[in-house]
Design an enzyme around this catalytic site. Structure first.
Site, PDB file in Angstrom:
ATOM      1  N   GLY A  10       0.770  -1.109   0.112  1.00 53.92           N
ATOM      2  CA  GLY A  10       0.084  -0.017  -0.057  1.00 53.92           C
ATOM      3  C   GLY A  10       0.941   1.333   0.114  1.00 53.92           C
ATOM      4  O   GLY A  10       0.376   2.223   0.670  1.00 53.92           O
ATOM      5  N   PRO A  11       2.072   1.009  -0.860  1.00 54.99           N
ATOM      6  CA  PRO A  11       2.907   2.289  -0.650  1.00 54.99           C
ATOM      7  C   PRO A  11       2.351   3.691  -1.194  1.00 54.99           C
ATOM      8  O   PRO A  11       2.950   4.863  -0.913  1.00 54.99           O
ATOM      9  CB  PRO A  11       3.908   2.052  -1.479  1.00 54.99           C
ATOM     10  CG  PRO A  11       3.554   1.188  -2.436  1.00 54.99           C
ATOM     11  CD  PRO A  11       2.376   0.467  -1.745  1.00 54.99           C
ATOM     12  N   GLY A  13      -0.629   4.828  -0.522  1.00 52.81           N
ATOM     13  CA  GLY A  13      -1.648   5.301   0.569  1.00 52.81           C
ATOM     14  C   GLY A  13      -1.120   6.274   1.507  1.00 52.81           C
ATOM     15  O   GLY A  13      -0.008   6.452   1.498  1.00 52.81           O
ATOM     16  N   GLY A  99      -0.951  -2.628  10.108  1.00 55.11           N
ATOM     17  CA  GLY A  99      -1.901  -1.538  10.800  1.00 55.11           C
ATOM     18  C   GLY A  99      -3.307  -1.555  10.103  1.00 55.11           C
ATOM     19  O   GLY A  99      -4.235  -0.794  10.395  1.00 55.11           O
ATOM     20  N   PRO A 126      -4.356  -1.965  15.681  1.00 53.76           N
ATOM     21  CA  PRO A 126      -5.425  -1.183  15.023  1.00 53.76           C
ATOM     22  C   PRO A 126      -5.078   0.393  15.343  1.00 53.76           C
ATOM     23  O   PRO A 126      -5.587   1.111  14.510  1.00 53.76           O
ATOM     24  CB  PRO A 126      -6.786  -1.349  16.012  1.00 53.76           C
ATOM     25  CG  PRO A 126      -6.396  -2.523  16.987  1.00 53.76           C
ATOM     26  CD  PRO A 126      -4.859  -2.561  16.994  1.00 53.76           C
ATOM     27  N   HIS A 155     -13.085  10.769  11.996  1.00 53.56           N
ATOM     28  CA  HIS A 155     -12.357   9.989  11.206  1.00 53.56           C
ATOM     29  C   HIS A 155     -12.434  10.982   9.730  1.00 53.56           C
ATOM     30  O   HIS A 155     -13.666  11.305   9.621  1.00 53.56           O
ATOM     31  CB  HIS A 155     -12.228   8.720  10.739  1.00 53.56           C
ATOM     32  CG  HIS A 155     -11.285   7.893  11.701  1.00 53.56           C
ATOM     33  ND1 HIS A 155     -11.833   7.611  12.852  1.00 53.56           N
ATOM     34  CD2 HIS A 155      -9.915   7.512  11.971  1.00 53.56           C
ATOM     35  CE1 HIS A 155     -10.848   6.802  13.661  1.00 53.56           C
ATOM     36  NE2 HIS A 155      -9.916   6.926  13.058  1.00 53.56           N
ATOM     37  N   LYS A 159     -12.310   7.460   5.096  1.00 52.74           N
ATOM     38  CA  LYS A 159     -12.069   5.910   5.670  1.00 52.74           C
ATOM     39  C   LYS A 159     -13.337   4.929   5.338  1.00 52.74           C
ATOM     40  O   LYS A 159     -14.277   5.215   5.157  1.00 52.74           O
ATOM     41  CB  LYS A 159     -12.275   6.091   7.326  1.00 52.74           C
ATOM     42  CG  LYS A 159     -11.997   4.868   8.027  1.00 52.74           C
ATOM     43  CD  LYS A 159     -11.589   5.369   9.606  1.00 52.74           C
ATOM     44  CE  LYS A 159     -11.195   4.118  10.379  1.00 52.74           C
ATOM     45  NZ  LYS A 159     -10.148   3.055   9.974  1.00 52.74           N
TER      46      LYS A 159
END
Ligand SMILES: NC(=O)C1=CN([C@@H]2O[C@H](COP(=O)(O)OP(=O)(O)OC[C@H]3O[C@@H](n4cnc5c(N)ncnc54)[C@H](OP(=O)(O)O)[C@@H]3O)[C@@H](O)[C@H]2O)C=CC1
Ligand SMILES: O=C(O)C1=N[C@H](C(=O)O)C[C@H](O)C1
Length: 266
Positions: A10-11, A13, A99, A126, A155, A159
């Site tokens: 997921g680089p 993100g 994560g 989490p 958030h 999300k």
């Protein structure tokens, strides 16, 4: 001392980019490569906005894990892929540091068993922000004295999962010490569905999503004539990186899966 070789899934993100930058800054870490949904065969430096690094990108997670012989996989993707990545990592001798939120209890249990079978460390957290971990621990303590509690998590509006992994974990920690009971008036009725939030064993969780927010949570306890609020705010995703760094170091010393950064903090 040899460097810890890390793969990031997921680089591109929000979190993945921070993780790539952190790994680049740390002398004891090396970015071995990345798992992305696209850009197979390119290097990290070929992607706009990513650091000038020669690490290769793979779209096939299994090939990446088999070819790079890395030590650690840091996964910051989406719930549907993180579980597969974590499983593949353990099957290929790579220690996962996850994560990504949204795991089910069954998935966690299955991964715990797989880590044990392979005798490999794994960390699923989490929330990697130390302040958030303390908020959860303080909440568990407070719940012994204030069993009526509601969680409000806020958030950014990109999300995918609700409630947040942090809110779910907070409720789980509180459940460990709070006698099970329903809160509010026994005859209360929602005139608009969802008004009272999600319910975990009587603990209400309210999820807010708005542009401008990063990651915030309030745990509000009520007692006779008093309330107690325990609150944490992540204003920037840098707040998570000391936790990711700690997990990538400590996972090398573990041979079981741990769920929550609190297990790695003194
Ligand atoms: N534990 C913690 O402390 C924290 C956890 N999180 C969690 O981390 C996760 C990521 O959050 P965030 O960075 O904000 O999300 P983003 O949507 O910004 O990033 C997720 C990235 O994963 C990519 N992706 C999706 N599927 C795959 C796949 N199969 N292989 C590789 N990459 C993939 C996405 O690609 P594309 O752009 O093409 O969709 C995207 O670039 C979430 O679950 C979030 O809840 C977030 C903050 C802190
Ligand atoms: O998606 C996010 O942003 C965050 N996700 C994690 C969660 O679901 O708890 C951690 C933090 O709250 C940020």
């Amino acid at each position: 001392m040899s460097k810890i070789k890390i793969i990031v899934a997921g680089p591109r993100g929000r979190m993945g980019l921070e993780a790539v930058k952190m790994i680049d800054r740390e002398d004891t870490f090396e970015l071995a490569g990345c798992i992305d949904r696209k850009n197979d065969g390119l290097l990290i430096k070929d992607i706009d906005g990513l650091p000038n690094l020669d690490a290769p990108i793979y779209t096939d997670a299994e090939v990446c894990l088999q070819e790079l012989q890395a030590d650690v996989l840091v996964d910051l993707t989406t719930p549907e892929f993180a579980y597969t990545h974590t499983k593949l990592a353990l099957e290929n001798g790579v220690r996962p540091v996850v994560g990504t939120t949204g795991y089910t209890k069954e998935q966690l249990e299955e991964l715990r068993e797989l880590a044990e079978e392979k005798q490999l460390g794994a960390v699923i957290a989490p929330n990697f922000a130390v302040g958030a971990v303390l908020m959860m621990q303080f909440s568990k303590w407070a719940a012994k004295h204030f069993p009526d509690v509601e969680i409000i998590e806020k958030h950014h509006d990109q999300k995918l999962d609700a409630p947040s992994g942090t809110a779910a974990k907070t409720a789980e920690l509180i459940q460990e010490v709070r006698p099970s009971h329903q809160q509010g008036h026994p005859d209360e009725k929602e005139t608009i569905e969802g008004a009272r939030g999600a319910d975990v064993d009587g603990i209400k969780i309210h999820s807010m999503r708005l542009p401008g927010l990063v990651a915030h949570q309030e745990v509000v306890f009520g007692g006779l004539g008093q309330t107690l609020t325990i609150k944490h705010d992540s204003h920037h995703r840098e707040s998570f990186m000391s936790g990711v760094k700690l997990a990538a170091e400590e996972v090398m010393k573990l041979d079981v899966l741990v769920y929550g950064l609190e297990h790695l903090l003194e």
